[in-house]
Design a protein around this motif. Structure first.
Motif, PDB file in Angstrom:
ATOM      1  N   VAL A 182      47.727 -38.611  32.232  1.00 32.89           N
ATOM      2  CA  VAL A 182      46.438 -39.066  31.936  1.00 32.89           C
ATOM      3  C   VAL A 182      46.574 -39.563  33.412  1.00 32.89           C
ATOM      4  CG1 VAL A 182      45.206 -40.590  31.565  1.00 32.89           C
ATOM      5  CG2 VAL A 182      46.109 -39.960  29.445  1.00 32.89           C
ATOM      6  N   ASN A 183      47.749 -39.872  34.026  1.00 32.58           N
ATOM      7  CA  ASN A 183      46.889 -40.307  35.657  1.00 32.58           C
ATOM      8  C   ASN A 183      47.426 -38.802  36.328  1.00 32.58           C
ATOM      9  OD1 ASN A 183      47.149 -42.873  35.016  1.00 32.58           O
ATOM     10  ND2 ASN A 183      49.683 -42.859  34.849  1.00 32.58           N
ATOM     11  N   ARG A 184      47.950 -37.040  35.864  1.00 34.44           N
ATOM     12  CA  ARG A 184      48.165 -36.493  36.824  1.00 34.44           C
ATOM     13  C   ARG A 184      46.711 -35.473  36.066  1.00 34.44           C
ATOM     14  NH1 ARG A 184      53.151 -32.801  35.578  1.00 34.44           N
ATOM     15  NH2 ARG A 184      52.109 -31.317  37.215  1.00 34.44           N
ATOM     16  N   ILE A 185      45.746 -35.636  35.206  1.00 33.66           N
ATOM     17  CA  ILE A 185      44.819 -34.794  35.419  1.00 33.66           C
ATOM     18  C   ILE A 185      43.618 -35.956  35.361  1.00 33.66           C
ATOM     19  CG2 ILE A 185      42.872 -34.468  33.385  1.00 33.66           C
ATOM     20  CD1 ILE A 185      45.235 -34.130  31.695  1.00 33.66           C
ATOM     21  N   ALA A 186      43.606 -36.969  35.795  1.00 32.08           N
ATOM     22  CA  ALA A 186      42.723 -37.963  36.267  1.00 32.08           C
ATOM     23  C   ALA A 186      42.193 -37.874  37.929  1.00 32.08           C
ATOM     24  CB  ALA A 186      42.738 -39.283  35.773  1.00 32.08           C
ATOM     25  N   GLU A 187      43.432 -37.482  38.845  1.00 29.79           N
ATOM     26  CA  GLU A 187      43.583 -37.442  39.632  1.00 29.79           C
ATOM     27  C   GLU A 187      43.672 -35.531  40.508  1.00 29.79           C
ATOM     28  OE1 GLU A 187      44.324 -37.582  44.037  1.00 29.79           O
ATOM     29  OE2 GLU A 187      44.660 -39.215  42.863  1.00 29.79           O
ATOM     30  N   ARG A 188      43.911 -34.765  39.439  1.00 28.90           N
ATOM     31  CA  ARG A 188      42.951 -33.513  39.759  1.00 28.90           C
ATOM     32  C   ARG A 188      41.243 -33.455  39.780  1.00 28.90           C
ATOM     33  NH1 ARG A 188      45.404 -28.455  40.733  1.00 28.90           N
ATOM     34  NH2 ARG A 188      47.043 -29.853  39.812  1.00 28.90           N
ATOM     35  N   ALA A 203      39.590 -24.862  32.524  1.00 32.32           N
ATOM     36  CA  ALA A 203      40.367 -23.404  33.268  1.00 32.32           C
ATOM     37  C   ALA A 203      41.246 -23.593  33.649  1.00 32.32           C
ATOM     38  CB  ALA A 203      39.325 -22.638  33.412  1.00 32.32           C
ATOM     39  N   ASP A 204      41.350 -24.470  34.719  1.00 33.00           N
ATOM     40  CA  ASP A 204      42.592 -24.950  35.833  1.00 33.00           C
ATOM     41  C   ASP A 204      43.539 -25.433  34.899  1.00 33.00           C
ATOM     42  OD1 ASP A 204      41.056 -23.195  38.406  1.00 33.00           O
ATOM     43  OD2 ASP A 204      40.408 -25.589  38.774  1.00 33.00           O
ATOM     44  N   LEU A 205      43.393 -26.293  34.199  1.00 35.47           N
ATOM     45  CA  LEU A 205      44.169 -27.197  33.730  1.00 35.47           C
ATOM     46  C   LEU A 205      44.934 -26.624  32.313  1.00 35.47           C
ATOM     47  CD1 LEU A 205      42.743 -30.346  32.597  1.00 35.47           C
ATOM     48  CD2 LEU A 205      44.129 -30.036  34.795  1.00 35.47           C
ATOM     49  N   CYS A 206      44.346 -25.537  32.098  1.00 32.19           N
ATOM     50  CA  CYS A 206      45.352 -24.889  31.202  1.00 32.19           C
ATOM     51  C   CYS A 206      46.043 -23.593  31.777  1.00 32.19           C
ATOM     52  CB  CYS A 206      44.244 -23.943  30.337  1.00 32.19           C
ATOM     53  SG  CYS A 206      44.439 -22.069  29.071  1.00 32.19           S
ATOM     54  N   VAL A 207      45.698 -22.975  32.392  1.00 29.52           N
ATOM     55  CA  VAL A 207      46.358 -22.187  33.988  1.00 29.52           C
ATOM     56  C   VAL A 207      47.640 -22.751  34.499  1.00 29.52           C
ATOM     57  CG1 VAL A 207      46.417 -20.805  35.631  1.00 29.52           C
ATOM     58  CG2 VAL A 207      44.570 -20.450  33.899  1.00 29.52           C
ATOM     59  N   LYS A 208      47.179 -23.808  35.001  1.00 26.72           N
ATOM     60  CA  LYS A 208      48.643 -24.066  35.444  1.00 26.72           C
ATOM     61  C   LYS A 208      49.152 -25.377  34.496  1.00 26.72           C
ATOM     62  CE  LYS A 208      45.974 -23.677  40.042  1.00 26.72           C
ATOM     63  NZ  LYS A 208      45.051 -24.996  40.889  1.00 26.72           N
ATOM     64  N   TRP A 209      48.580 -26.009  33.879  1.00 25.89           N
ATOM     65  CA  TRP A 209      49.752 -27.276  33.266  1.00 25.89           C
ATOM     66  C   TRP A 209      49.963 -27.011  31.660  1.00 25.89           C
ATOM     67  CZ3 TRP A 209      47.106 -32.200  35.985  1.00 25.89           C
ATOM     68  CH2 TRP A 209      47.815 -31.478  37.557  1.00 25.89           C
ATOM     69  N   GLY A 210      48.635 -25.501  31.202  1.00 22.26           N
ATOM     70  CA  GLY A 210      49.140 -25.936  29.992  1.00 22.26           C
ATOM     71  C   GLY A 210      48.159 -26.287  28.613  1.00 22.26           C
ATOM     72  N   PHE A 211      46.862 -26.886  29.524  1.00 29.60           N
ATOM     73  CA  PHE A 211      46.410 -27.676  28.710  1.00 29.60           C
ATOM     74  C   PHE A 211      45.287 -27.204  28.374  1.00 29.60           C
ATOM     75  CE2 PHE A 211      48.610 -31.339  30.721  1.00 29.60           C
ATOM     76  CZ  PHE A 211      48.598 -32.011  29.690  1.00 29.60           C
ATOM     77  N   CYS A 212      45.152 -26.096  27.255  1.00 31.60           N
ATOM     78  CA  CYS A 212      44.494 -25.332  26.534  1.00 31.60           C
ATOM     79  C   CYS A 212      44.193 -25.305  25.264  1.00 31.60           C
ATOM     80  CB  CYS A 212      44.892 -23.586  26.952  1.00 31.60           C
ATOM     81  SG  CYS A 212      45.746 -22.737  27.877  1.00 31.60           S
ATOM     82  N   ILE A 213      43.173 -26.526  25.768  1.00 29.82           N
ATOM     83  CA  ILE A 213      42.539 -26.821  24.320  1.00 29.82           C
ATOM     84  C   ILE A 213      42.050 -25.830  23.099  1.00 29.82           C
ATOM     85  CG2 ILE A 213      43.180 -29.426  25.463  1.00 29.82           C
ATOM     86  CD1 ILE A 213      39.617 -29.907  25.515  1.00 29.82           C
ATOM     87  N   PRO A 214      41.565 -26.856  22.194  1.00 31.45           N
ATOM     88  CA  PRO A 214      40.194 -25.816  21.542  1.00 31.45           C
ATOM     89  C   PRO A 214      39.515 -25.561  21.952  1.00 31.45           C
ATOM     90  CG  PRO A 214      42.369 -27.210  20.045  1.00 31.45           C
ATOM     91  CD  PRO A 214      42.290 -27.569  21.519  1.00 31.45           C
ATOM     92  N   PRO A 215      38.867 -25.032  21.319  1.00 32.48           N
ATOM     93  CA  PRO A 215      36.926 -24.732  21.701  1.00 32.48           C
ATOM     94  C   PRO A 215      36.753 -25.734  21.137  1.00 32.48           C
ATOM     95  CG  PRO A 215      37.947 -22.780  20.291  1.00 32.48           C
ATOM     96  CD  PRO A 215      38.941 -23.074  20.100  1.00 32.48           C
TER      97      PRO A 215
END
Length: 99
Positions: A67-73, A21-33
Motif C-alpha cells: 500500500v505504501n509503495r503504490i501510494a508513493e508511485r 498499466a505501470d503497476l502491472c508491468v513493474k510489480w505484477g499488479f494486473c488486476i481483473p477488468p
C-alpha cells in the motif's frame, strides 16, 4: 511497445489507466477488468485510497508495505497526494483539458 488510450477517455481516467498499466508491468499488479474499470473511473482519489483499492482488487489486503509503495508511485506520477477530475491537470502536457 505499449498501448495508447483513446482520446475519448477523460484525462484523469486516462492517467489512472496508465498508472495501473505501470503497476502491472513493474510489480505484477494486473488486476481483473472489473476492478480495473472501477478504479480508473473514480472522480476523486487520494494516494492511500488508490493504493488500498489496487491491493484489495489484487486480493492482497493487509499488505501495508505494498500500500505504501503504490501510494508513493501515485504521488510520483501526479505530483500530489490527491487528484480530482474537476481540477485534474495533465502533468506531462501541463494543461487542463475541458470535459
Amino acid at each position: 511497445m505499449g498501448f495508447k488510450v483513446g482520446k475519448e477517455v477523460p484525462p484523469m481516467e486516462r492517467e489512472l489507466i496508465y498508472l495501473l498499466a505501470d503497476l502491472c508491468v513493474k510489480w505484477g499488479f494486473c488486476i481483473p477488468p472489473d476492478g480495473h474499470d472501477e478504479i480508473s473511473k473514480q472522480e476523486h482519489y487520494r494516494a492511500i485510497e488508490f493504493a488500498q483499492d489496487v491491493v484489495k482488487a489484487e486480493g492482497m489486503e493487509g499488505y501495508a508495505g505494498w500500500v505504501n509503495r503504490i501510494a508513493e508511485r501515485f504521488r510520483e506520477r501526479f505530483g500530489t497526494d490527491e487528484i480530482d477530475s474537476v481540477t485534474f491537470v495533465d502533468r506531462v502536457r501541463g494543461v487542463k483539458e475541458d470535459w
